[in-house]
Design a protein around this motif. Structure first.
Motif, PDB file in Angstrom:
ATOM      1  N   UNK A 148       0.897  -1.295  -0.142  1.00  0.00           N
ATOM      2  CA  UNK A 148      -0.272   0.223  -0.155  1.00  0.00           C
ATOM      3  C   UNK A 148       1.070   1.343   0.293  1.00  0.00           C
ATOM      4  N   UNK A 149       2.209   1.499   0.876  1.00  0.00           N
ATOM      5  CA  UNK A 149       2.844   2.356   1.568  1.00  0.00           C
ATOM      6  C   UNK A 149       2.982   2.055  -0.394  1.00  0.00           C
ATOM      7  N   UNK A 150       3.732   1.970  -0.518  1.00  0.00           N
ATOM      8  CA  UNK A 150       5.561   2.013  -2.058  1.00  0.00           C
ATOM      9  C   UNK A 150       4.678   1.690  -3.499  1.00  0.00           C
ATOM     10  N   UNK A 151       3.579   0.967  -2.899  1.00  0.00           N
ATOM     11  CA  UNK A 151       2.949   0.778  -4.971  1.00  0.00           C
ATOM     12  C   UNK A 151       2.229   1.765  -4.615  1.00  0.00           C
ATOM     13  N   UNK A 202      -3.769  12.083   6.389  1.00  0.00           N
ATOM     14  CA  UNK A 202      -2.758  11.053   5.384  1.00  0.00           C
ATOM     15  C   UNK A 202      -2.428  10.968   6.881  1.00  0.00           C
ATOM     16  N   UNK A 203      -2.345  11.338   7.897  1.00  0.00           N
ATOM     17  CA  UNK A 203      -1.641  10.339   8.560  1.00  0.00           C
ATOM     18  C   UNK A 203      -1.578   9.213   8.582  1.00  0.00           C
ATOM     19  N   UNK A 204      -2.919   8.616   8.066  1.00  0.00           N
ATOM     20  CA  UNK A 204      -2.954   7.128   7.774  1.00  0.00           C
ATOM     21  C   UNK A 204      -1.360   6.439   7.983  1.00  0.00           C
ATOM     22  N   UNK A 205      -1.030   7.543   6.672  1.00  0.00           N
ATOM     23  CA  UNK A 205       0.474   6.478   6.177  1.00  0.00           C
ATOM     24  C   UNK A 205       1.604   6.567   6.988  1.00  0.00           C
ATOM     25  N   UNK A 206       1.359   7.538   7.787  1.00  0.00           N
ATOM     26  CA  UNK A 206       2.767   7.048   8.914  1.00  0.00           C
ATOM     27  C   UNK A 206       2.388   6.654   9.625  1.00  0.00           C
ATOM     28  N   UNK A 207       1.274   6.672  10.530  1.00  0.00           N
ATOM     29  CA  UNK A 207       0.690   4.834  11.617  1.00  0.00           C
ATOM     30  C   UNK A 207       1.392   3.666  10.918  1.00  0.00           C
ATOM     31  N   UNK A 208       0.951   3.950   9.286  1.00  0.00           N
ATOM     32  CA  UNK A 208       0.672   2.262   8.750  1.00  0.00           C
ATOM     33  C   UNK A 208       2.389   2.238   8.931  1.00  0.00           C
TER      34      UNK A 208
END
Ligand code: SF4
Ligand code: SF4
Ligand code: SF4
Ligand code: FES
Lengths: 449, 147, 305
Positions: free
Chosen positions: A108-111, A334-340
């Motif tokens: 999810x994060x990179x692709x 967008x902090x979801x990404x950080x938390x991820x």
């Protein structure tokens, strides 16, 4: 002139959805929504099946997180038949689950998400994707691809089939792990942990620092949160108590068996996805963005918000740093990404913990099971949120009733609010170019629906 | 009867096909709905072929072999008997009325018995199809609100 | 110039795509082999050419089209038709696209019944079922029931190296060589020719000695476990043993029938009966069609023709 803008399909997400934005005469946003346009009907076609087959059917709800459905179902059917797995069975199941979290988060994060940040939300669609990433950051891309493959290979090593798995069986796990596998997996797990820590460092330096403002403002809403914790209040993915936080930060905890007292699902005519809301707050649900009611979120940021701490050291360190910056609860979408990425670190540390537990190689991995009548509820924290499967069986051990609350659905209502907020902010005068529309999609992508 | 369905009858070479031959020579009348396919032995008809015939629109399928104990390949018709059970049960699973399949034995000297079996099958299927079929073949992709 | 590729998904689960994304180096070879011009999972090409406006669904022209998932909604039919129109060669990727896959299990109920059930679960508020969404079709079909398909590549999910191999063969204009073996033909378990006369419930686990390789384990069907290896297309394990067998779990048929128009239910029953196994000990036989219920195989219960 009144007009409607449709973004279809929402891309770089898993599944079928579109965004519809209505504009009034003056070009202002009058309505915006995310419509989920697919329905397959698992609750229907599991009926009548021998319950032990269900974990091998519901995997196909989602090809990204088949392990989550596999395990939630297997736990629920354990409940129907009144068995609980031996220690090794549980350890192997949880190991499979955290490994599945790892490859999901990397994907999810990179692709899916990173192209927006690394290449920029304004870049052309033809390069703003993983292929573009491969061209502009070949080394990083190669590493990411290898790490995903590694997490998958680890799963295959002890569980056979990694996508649409079969190794979780009612009563335990299908086969024991041997000492050789344990040794190799420990070494591989260390590689993953290093990668996870580097990913977070990379993201903080190259991405998050540049987008902090965006992170706090784009699609920002104030909601409650749902996640799972253990008796000490530490983050859990595989099992534990559900913890629901209201928008003010107040907490309630409940065992999964009582989920129907706390949660309910709302239906809108324009979406196949039901919207889960907090029944226990007694205020119903309202999608009105100026005064939302009943709405909470699940998935990475939610879990990071509801837990008091994380029981593994590096993830705990990251959690503290995160709270230092954004408080608790953090609301920025967008902090979801950080938390991820914090969860990615936790999942890697947990992998090593589980593998270091000597009981994981015990030969007794499943108990004898007798099909029969019963009711069972199984839950896990899936990458996209709290996943609940409930089944009832008849005297033959065949399914009579099913209720599935899928991770994504917790976030369907908040997604409406976020898209509305983003659309209001970005489409000032009715002008919406490709970049603006992509930024609106980014609010959806944060949830990884 | 304005019923123009087709019925596929698999007849084994040694008994039932010979009976059909004899029926022809003896000018015994039977409906043009019956389409005979000659096979060497009833034991060689795979359930798949029965299903295929129905999927392609046959109203019914008959499998006709030698009397038990008289198969020219010794146990071919016993195989057919075992398969017939499978076929009958499975047709119901697949949404076909089990009456669409019939297994029977006829010796080469019994053309009347064969013709009677044909009449029987035709009557049974005509009965079955009196109400119109509920599930039309090739209806995939129909919108539910179109009907 | 590299061939252009469109990649669409319909009534599936995205597992086919994920399998490809998991394939490490193979994924890079895909990027090298073709120019991807439309692929909703990975890139932002939209259906409507003019960003954000209303209009007809438009897809780029491509030399090759890959489609995963079957057809279950009105919108799928639209996308599939556009794919057929815009792609010179159309490939059905995965068991859903070729045989309906798990989503075609709903063919045992009417679309109305399914909607009713889904929207009346215990925790769902009473409300009319959604109607402002693409309508459910009366049943789930494979894509070859709807449009002409050039190649069918089964698997749930298919092995990524098979997808790449098919693309390579296509680009080099070689003949497609898809395997025609059954799972059993790729399974090393010990067969003695004599087995149990009945079939156990799925809660019974395989008997074997942990640590011993698969070629020392007795065939699961002979152990009385329902293993669909005989009636399922092989290839899930690549050159190695079948995937489920690696976990000592029996095959449930996810690659679909061995021959394109085979019937896994009928063939399995026939195989059991011919081996003197009492097929009536299987409960819920229609589960044997769980991966291949399209092509009219599964129908609403009680509805006979
Ligand atoms: S074939 Fe299997 S993996 Fe592919 S879309 Fe269908 S269910 Fe998912
Ligand atoms: S029936 Fe199953 S266990 Fe036996 S040979 Fe076939 S695939 Fe292997
Ligand atoms: S063994 Fe059967 S069910 Fe398992 S992956 Fe292979 S084909 Fe699919
Ligand atoms: S030859 Fe007539 S049934 Fe075998």
């Amino acid at each position: 002139m009144k007009r409607a803008i449709t973004i279809e399909p929402i891309t770089r997400i898993e599944g079928h959805a579109r965004i519809r934005i209505d504009l009034d005469e003056s070009g202002r946003v009058s309505d915006a929504r995310v419509e989920i346009t697919a329905l397959r009907g698992f609750e229907q076609f599991v009926i009548g099946r021998p319950a032990e087959e269900i974990p091998r059917i519901v995997t196909r709800i989602c090809g990204i997180c088949p392990w989550m459905h596999h395990l939630a179902a297997v736990k629920a059917i354990d409940g129907c038949f009144g068995v609980s797995p031996p220690p090794a069975g549980n350890l192997l199941r949880e190991l499979a689950q955290v490994l599945a979290h790892i490859h999901d988060k990397i994907l999810h994060f990179f692709f899916l998400a990173a192209p927006d940040f690394v290449l920029g939300p304004e870049s052309d669609y033809s390069v703003r994707n993983v292929m573009g990433l491969v061209r502009s950051e070949p080394e990083l891309a190669a590493r990411v691809v290898r790490m995903r493959q590694l997490a998958l290979a680890m799963l295959e090593r002890f569980a056979g089939k990694a996508i649409h798995p079969v190794a979780g069986v009612v009563g335990g796990f299908a086969r024991p792990m041997d000492a050789g596998e344990q040794r190799d997996l420990l070494a591989d797990g260390q590689v993953l942990l290093d990668f996870a820590c580097q990913s977070l460092a990379f993201a903080k330096e190259r991405i998050f620092s540049r987008f902090v403002e965006e992170m706090l403002s784009l699609g920002s809403v104030t909601t409650g949160f749902l996640g799972t914790v253990d008796a000490q209040g530490s983050l859990r993915l595989y099992d534990g108590l559900l913890r629901l936080m209201d928008p003010g930060g107040g907490l309630v905890e409940f065992p999964v068996e009582e989920y129907d007292q706390f949660l309910a699902e709302h239906v809108e005519p324009w979406s196949y996805a039901k919207m889960v809301y907090a029944r226990s707050w007694g205020e119903g649900i309202s999608l009105d963005s100026s005064q939302p009611r009943g709405i909470y979120r699940a998935n990475t940021l939610a879990r990071i918000n509801v837990c008091d701490h994380i029981a593994t050291p590096r993830a705990q360190e990251e959690l503290e740093a995160f709270r230092e910056l954004f408080g608790r609860p953090a609301q920025g979408t967008l902090l979801y990404h950080w938390a991820r990425l914090i969860e990615l670190v936790y999942a890697c540390e947990r992998t090593l913990e589980l593998l270091a537990d000597e009981r994981i190689v015990e030969p007794l991995v499943h108990h004898v099971v007798e099909p029969g009548a019963g009711r069972g509820i199984g839950h896990v924290e899936a990458p996209r949120g709290t996943l609940l499967h409930e089944y009832a069986t008849d005297g033959n051990g065949c399914i009579t009733r099913a209720n599935l609350i899928v991770g994504t659905t917790h976030n369907v209502a908040p997604m409406q609010l976020c898209v509305r907020q983003a659309a209001d902010r970005l489409i000032g005068n009715g002008a919406a170019d490709e970049e603006i529309l992509n930024r609106i999609e980014m609010a959806v992508r944060a949830y990884d629906p | 009867m304005n019923w123009d369905a087709k019925i596929i009858a698999f007849c084994c070479n040694w008994c039932s096909y010979a009976a059909a031959d004899l029926a022809g020579i003896s000018r015994l009348q039977y409906s043009g709905s019956i389409r005979i396919i000659r096979v060497l032995c009833s034991g060689m008809v795979h359930p798949q072929q029965v299903l295929h015939a129905l999927d392609k629109g046959a109203a019914g399928v008959m499998l006709i072999g030698c009397h038990l104990g008289e198969c020219h390949y010794l146990k071919g018709n016993e195989v057919a008997l075992a398969r017939a059970e499978v076929i009958v049960d499975t047709l119901e699973d697949l949404g076909y009325a089990s009456e669409r399949f019939e297994l029977t034995w006829v010796s080469s000297a019994e053309p009347e018995r064969l013709v009677k079996a044909f009449h029987h099958m035709i009557a049974r299927l005509a009965d079955l199809d009196r109400g119109s079929p509920v599930f039309t073949a090739g209806g995939a992709g129909r919108l539910i609100n179109e009907t | 110039m590299k061939p252009r590729l469109n990649f669409e998904w319909l009534h599936g689960c995205s597992g086919c795509e994920i399998a490809l994304l998991n394939s490490g180096e193979l994924l890079f070879s895909l990027f090298q082999l073709v120019d991807i011009v439309h692929f909703p999972l990975l890139m932002d090409h939209k259906y409507i050419a003019d960003p954000g406006e209303e209009g007809d669904l438009s897809l780029p022209e491509a030399d090759i089209g890959l489609v995963t998932g079957g057809v279950g909604l009105a919108s799928h039919l639209k996308i599939l038709t556009a794919m057929r129109r815009q792609c010179r060669v159309l490939i059905a990727v995965g068991t859903c696209a070729g045989h309906g896959g798990i989503p075609a299990m709903r063919n045992q109920w009417t679309a109305g019944q399914t909607m009713e059930t889904v929207f009346s679960t215990a925790t769902t508020d009473t409300a009319p079922v959604p109607d402002g969404v693409p309508a459910l079709l009366d049943r789930v079909s494979s894509i070859d029931e709807q449009v002409r398909v050039d190649v069918c590549l089964p698997g749930c999910p298919p092995r990524p190296e098979m997808i790449i191999a098919v693309l390579e063969a296509l680009i080099q204009r070689e003949e497609q060589r898809l395997p025609h073996k059954s799972v059993c033909e790729t399974c090393p378990t010990v067969r003695t020719g004599k087995g149990q006369a009945t079939i156990h419930r799925g809660t019974v686990r395989a008997a074997y000695t942990p640590g011993e390789p698969l070629d020392r384990m007795r065939c699961l069907l002979e152990q009385g476990l329902l293993c669909m290896g005989p009636v399922t297309a092989g290839g899930c394990g690549g050159r190695d043993v079948p995937l489920c067998l690696r976990s000592r779990v029996s095959c449930r048929g996810c690659y679909g029938p061995v021959r394109k128009y085979g019937n896994q239910l009928l063939d399995m029953m026939n195989a059991l009966a011919s081996n003197g196994i009492d097929y009536r000990t299987i409960i819920d036989r229609t589960s044997l069609l769980r991966f291949s219920g399209a092509h009219g195989r599964l129908r609403p219960k009680g509805e006979r023709k």
